[in-house]
Design an enzyme around this catalytic site. Structure first.
Site, PDB file in Angstrom:
ATOM      1  N   HIS A   1       2.761   0.191  -3.166  1.00 55.69           N
ATOM      2  CA  HIS A   1       3.224  -1.197  -3.293  1.00 55.69           C
ATOM      3  C   HIS A   1       4.715  -1.310  -3.627  1.00 55.69           C
ATOM      4  O   HIS A   1       5.129  -2.106  -4.483  1.00 55.69           O
ATOM      5  CB  HIS A   1       2.387  -1.939  -4.350  1.00 55.69           C
ATOM      6  CG  HIS A   1       0.940  -2.089  -3.979  1.00 55.69           C
ATOM      7  ND1 HIS A   1       0.501  -2.228  -2.674  1.00 55.69           N
ATOM      8  CD2 HIS A   1      -0.194  -2.121  -4.748  1.00 55.69           C
ATOM      9  CE1 HIS A   1      -0.822  -2.346  -2.662  1.00 55.69           C
ATOM     10  NE2 HIS A   1      -1.273  -2.267  -3.892  1.00 55.69           N
TER      11      HIS A   1
ATOM     12  N   GLU B   1      -6.183  -7.538   1.203  1.00 57.57           N
ATOM     13  CA  GLU B   1      -4.736  -7.591   1.406  1.00 57.57           C
ATOM     14  C   GLU B   1      -4.429  -7.437   2.891  1.00 57.57           C
ATOM     15  O   GLU B   1      -4.533  -6.332   3.427  1.00 57.57           O
ATOM     16  CB  GLU B   1      -4.073  -6.472   0.601  1.00 57.57           C
ATOM     17  CG  GLU B   1      -4.451  -6.455  -0.863  1.00 57.57           C
ATOM     18  CD  GLU B   1      -4.588  -5.028  -1.406  1.00 57.57           C
ATOM     19  OE1 GLU B   1      -3.588  -4.310  -1.480  1.00 57.57           O
ATOM     20  OE2 GLU B   1      -5.727  -4.638  -1.733  1.00 57.57           O
TER      21      GLU B   1
ATOM     22  N   GLN C   1      -6.610  -4.523   3.723  1.00 59.80           N
ATOM     23  CA  GLN C   1      -7.153  -3.580   2.755  1.00 59.80           C
ATOM     24  C   GLN C   1      -8.260  -4.282   1.987  1.00 59.80           C
ATOM     25  O   GLN C   1      -7.999  -5.235   1.243  1.00 59.80           O
ATOM     26  CB  GLN C   1      -6.035  -3.136   1.786  1.00 59.80           C
ATOM     27  CG  GLN C   1      -6.421  -2.025   0.830  1.00 59.80           C
ATOM     28  CD  GLN C   1      -6.271  -0.646   1.459  1.00 59.80           C
ATOM     29  OE1 GLN C   1      -5.704  -0.508   2.560  1.00 59.80           O
ATOM     30  NE2 GLN C   1      -6.720   0.385   0.781  1.00 59.80           N
TER      31      GLN C   1
ATOM     32  N   ASP D   1     -11.881   0.942  -0.607  1.00 61.45           N
ATOM     33  CA  ASP D   1     -10.435   0.816  -0.820  1.00 61.45           C
ATOM     34  C   ASP D   1      -9.786   1.302   0.468  1.00 61.45           C
ATOM     35  O   ASP D   1      -9.109   2.325   0.495  1.00 61.45           O
ATOM     36  CB  ASP D   1     -10.000   1.651  -2.033  1.00 61.45           C
ATOM     37  CG  ASP D   1      -8.564   1.365  -2.454  1.00 61.45           C
ATOM     38  OD1 ASP D   1      -7.888   0.577  -1.764  1.00 61.45           O
ATOM     39  OD2 ASP D   1      -8.128   1.947  -3.473  1.00 61.45           O
TER      40      ASP D   1
ATOM     41  N   ASN E   1       0.818  -1.209   0.000  1.00 62.36           N
ATOM     42  CA  ASN E   1       0.000   0.000   0.000  1.00 62.36           C
ATOM     43  C   ASN E   1       0.864   1.277   0.000  1.00 62.36           C
ATOM     44  O   ASN E   1       2.033   1.242  -0.356  1.00 62.36           O
ATOM     45  CB  ASN E   1      -1.055   0.007   1.094  1.00 62.36           C
ATOM     46  CG  ASN E   1      -2.299   0.749   0.605  1.00 62.36           C
ATOM     47  OD1 ASN E   1      -2.347   1.963   0.639  1.00 62.36           O
ATOM     48  ND2 ASN E   1      -3.278   0.014   0.102  1.00 62.36           N
ATOM     49  N   ARG E   2       0.267   2.407   0.407  1.00 62.74           N
ATOM     50  CA  ARG E   2       0.858   3.709   0.084  1.00 62.74           C
ATOM     51  C   ARG E   2       1.772   4.266   1.177  1.00 62.74           C
ATOM     52  O   ARG E   2       1.530   4.039   2.376  1.00 62.74           O
ATOM     53  CB  ARG E   2      -0.246   4.725  -0.201  1.00 62.74           C
ATOM     54  CG  ARG E   2      -1.001   4.406  -1.473  1.00 62.74           C
ATOM     55  CD  ARG E   2      -2.191   5.298  -1.711  1.00 62.74           C
ATOM     56  NE  ARG E   2      -2.848   4.961  -2.977  1.00 62.74           N
ATOM     57  CZ  ARG E   2      -3.684   3.931  -3.131  1.00 62.74           C
ATOM     58  NH1 ARG E   2      -4.002   3.164  -2.105  1.00 62.74           N
ATOM     59  NH2 ARG E   2      -4.198   3.673  -4.319  1.00 62.74           N
TER      60      ARG E   2
ATOM     61  N   HIS F   1      -1.696  -9.702  -3.321  1.00 65.46           N
ATOM     62  CA  HIS F   1      -2.769  -8.918  -3.928  1.00 65.46           C
ATOM     63  C   HIS F   1      -3.651  -9.772  -4.839  1.00 65.46           C
ATOM     64  O   HIS F   1      -4.020  -9.344  -5.938  1.00 65.46           O
ATOM     65  CB  HIS F   1      -2.180  -7.734  -4.689  1.00 65.46           C
ATOM     66  CG  HIS F   1      -3.092  -6.558  -4.800  1.00 65.46           C
ATOM     67  ND1 HIS F   1      -4.389  -6.666  -5.250  1.00 65.46           N
ATOM     68  CD2 HIS F   1      -2.904  -5.248  -4.518  1.00 65.46           C
ATOM     69  CE1 HIS F   1      -4.942  -5.465  -5.247  1.00 65.46           C
ATOM     70  NE2 HIS F   1      -4.070  -4.593  -4.806  1.00 65.46           N
TER      71      HIS F   1
ATOM     72  N   TYR G   1      -6.825 -11.173  -6.522  1.00 64.80           N
ATOM     73  CA  TYR G   1      -8.170 -10.657  -6.774  1.00 64.80           C
ATOM     74  C   TYR G   1      -9.074 -11.866  -6.967  1.00 64.80           C
ATOM     75  O   TYR G   1      -8.789 -12.714  -7.813  1.00 64.80           O
ATOM     76  CB  TYR G   1      -8.236  -9.866  -8.077  1.00 64.80           C
ATOM     77  CG  TYR G   1      -7.594  -8.512  -8.137  1.00 64.80           C
ATOM     78  CD1 TYR G   1      -6.220  -8.350  -8.071  1.00 64.80           C
ATOM     79  CD2 TYR G   1      -8.372  -7.376  -8.353  1.00 64.80           C
ATOM     80  CE1 TYR G   1      -5.642  -7.098  -8.194  1.00 64.80           C
ATOM     81  CE2 TYR G   1      -7.801  -6.116  -8.478  1.00 64.80           C
ATOM     82  CZ  TYR G   1      -6.436  -5.985  -8.398  1.00 64.80           C
ATOM     83  OH  TYR G   1      -5.860  -4.743  -8.534  1.00 64.80           O
TER      84      TYR G   1
HETATM   85  C1  GLA Z   1      -4.484  -1.498  -3.533  1.00 58.71           C
HETATM   86  C2  GLA Z   1      -4.796  -0.058  -3.438  1.00 58.71           C
HETATM   87  C3  GLA Z   1      -5.767   0.327  -4.506  1.00 58.71           C
HETATM   88  C4  GLA Z   1      -5.241  -0.045  -5.883  1.00 58.71           C
HETATM   89  C5  GLA Z   1      -4.827  -1.489  -5.885  1.00 58.71           C
HETATM   90  C6  GLA Z   1      -4.079  -1.866  -7.125  1.00 58.71           C
HETATM   91  O1  GLA Z   1      -5.603  -2.245  -3.246  1.00 58.71           O
HETATM   92  O2  GLA Z   1      -5.272   0.317  -2.171  1.00 58.71           O
HETATM   93  O3  GLA Z   1      -6.015   1.704  -4.460  1.00 58.71           O
HETATM   94  O4  GLA Z   1      -4.140   0.760  -6.185  1.00 58.71           O
HETATM   95  O5  GLA Z   1      -3.974  -1.776  -4.816  1.00 58.71           O
HETATM   96  O6  GLA Z   1      -4.707  -1.431  -8.283  1.00 58.71           O
END
Ligand code: GLA
Length: 406
Positions: free
Chosen positions: A157, A371, A343, A304, A131-132, A232, A234
């Site tokens: 990431h 995540e 997340q 998100d 994440n950020r 990550h 999906y």
């Molecule tokens: C995480 C982020 C989202 C997005 C995905 C990848 O889940 O929190 O905002 O960037 O990764 O697309």
């Protein structure tokens, strides 16, 4: 391959995996068992079935700089998982539905160039920091470090070339209870701006109870660093490419969450979920409140957000994090973790601009990710659990995904 499935289905599954008819009879390929340490040894009476644990290795592609990428496919006779050495990536997860029909429930691609150029982290192992990080900047022991910006004005990431874009070394792990792969990547001091040489080993094992267990382990040499590893993957529990996940029902063990600003950086607040569209303490459809008039759903373009997990851990340090259920076909996935957060991402940035492994276009809300993690931007929030790892310390983290039907 699955002994309890009709032959026709075995062949179809093997064909879909690209294994060919020869593989339908035996999934044991050239992969060699090299370790049995550290595997889950709990088998309870409930849910046990007795399919054969098998694994094979096949070539998947070659990177633009000439490195070979392999795909490992492992099965317990019921669930079959394919993983790439590229990004230690979950490529496919095949599980049966309520009526025994098996399909791939994980988004991905059938070729390496799409992973290298298009993938929004489909199934990837994420590092060095999931994440950020605000403006890609943090200070540790008085030194400020800069990670390359790759998401608005922030780093996401692990920066522009994260662990998801590295070729990991792989070792098969197999014993009588589980089968899978241990992936290792050594990130040099200074890579993507992070201090210290980080050695990460992430072990993915599938047991006979349909649990995929992910054990993360890392050490740093030379300098202290920050670490936040996750995966990550999906999912669309009705099948990859089958449409929206808004009808999936979600139950979360999350009394609070971390609200974000317009750049999806936590404000620092830990807010209660009760009485908001973020309250999934009772099983609720993902789409039920996703269009509600709530400022956090607007900044997130849906869900998100980092959810702060509640409740007590069991003896393994694992606690229930969340359960997803697709009511039509009945598949469930239940997640336990040692991490303090997760997340929950409702696939908001999937925008219909490319197709996945089943030649279906992925549109907004066609999958979810969950995540498990330490909180985003923790290095800039002293009130969040620390993500600092120092030489001599060991980073460990475990998450399990249990597949089932209801
Ligand atoms: C995480 C982020 C989202 C997005 C995905 C990848 O889940 O929190 O905002 O960037 O990764 O697309």
């Amino acid at each position: 391959m699955p002994e309890h499935l009709p032959r026709r289905q075995v062949l179809r599954t093997a064909g879909a995996l690209g294994l060919g008819a020869a593989a339908a009879g035996a999934l044991s390929g050239p992969a060699q068992a090299t370790s049995t340490a550290g595997l889950p040894d709990k088998l309870t009476a409930m849910g046990v079935h007795h399919g054969k644990l098998e694994i094979r290795k096949d070539p998947f592609g070659t990177t633009s700089d000439g490195k070979q990428v392999d795909v490992y496919t492992f099965t317990n006779g019921q669930v079959t998982i394919s993983m790439l050495t590229w990004g230690a990536t979950i490529q496919r997860v095949e599980t049966p539905d309520r009526r025994g029909r098996t399909t791939n429930i994980s988004l991905g691609f059938d070729n390496l160039p799409d992973y290298a150029t298009l993938s929004p982290y489909f199934g990837s192992t994420i590092g060095r920091y999931g994440n950020r990080i605000a403006k890609g900047r943090f200070t540790l022991d008085g030194t400020t470090y800069q990670i390359p910006i790759n998401n608005g004005e922030n780093a996401l990431h692990g920066g522009t070339i994260g662990f998801d874009k590295k070729v990991w070394t792989a070792k098969v792990v197999q014993n009588d209870k589980a089968v899978g792969v241990a992936f290792t990547y050594v990130s040099p001091d200074g890579e993507m701006g992070f201090p210290g040489e980080l050695t990460s080993t992430v072990t993915y094992t599938l047991d006979r109870r349909d649990t995929l267990r992910i054990d993360y382990y890392a050490t740093v040499a030379g300098k202290p660093t920050i670490v936040n590893l996750t995966n990550h993957v999906y999912f669309n529990l009705a099948g990859e490419g089958s449409g929206s996940i808004e009808g999936h029902v979600l139950e979360l063990n999350a009394p609070s969450y971390t609200p974000v600003d317009a750049g999806l950086i936590p404000t620092g607040e830990i807010a209660p979920t009760a009485g908001t569209p973020f309250d999934f303490s009772q099983p609720t459809a993902i789409g039920a409140r996703i269009r509600d008039d709530h400022p956090q759903l607007v900044v997130g373009r849906g869900y998100d957000h980092n959810f702060v997990l509640g409740g007590e851990a069991d003896d393994d340090g694992l606690r229930f994090a969340g359960r997803f259920w697709e009511p039509e076909d009945g598949r469930t996935v239940t997640v336990h973790t040692t991490e303090p957060g997760a997340q929950f991402y409702s696939g908001n940035f999937l925008d219909g601009t490319f197709q996945g492994i089943g030649n279906k276009t992925y549109r907004q809300g066609d999958a979810f990710a969950f995540e498990t993690q330490h909180f985003p931007d923790s290095p800039n929030h002293p009130n969040f659990p620390s993500t600092v790892l120092r030489p001599g310390q060991t980073y460990t983290s475990t998450t399990t995904y249990t597949f089932g039907t209801k």
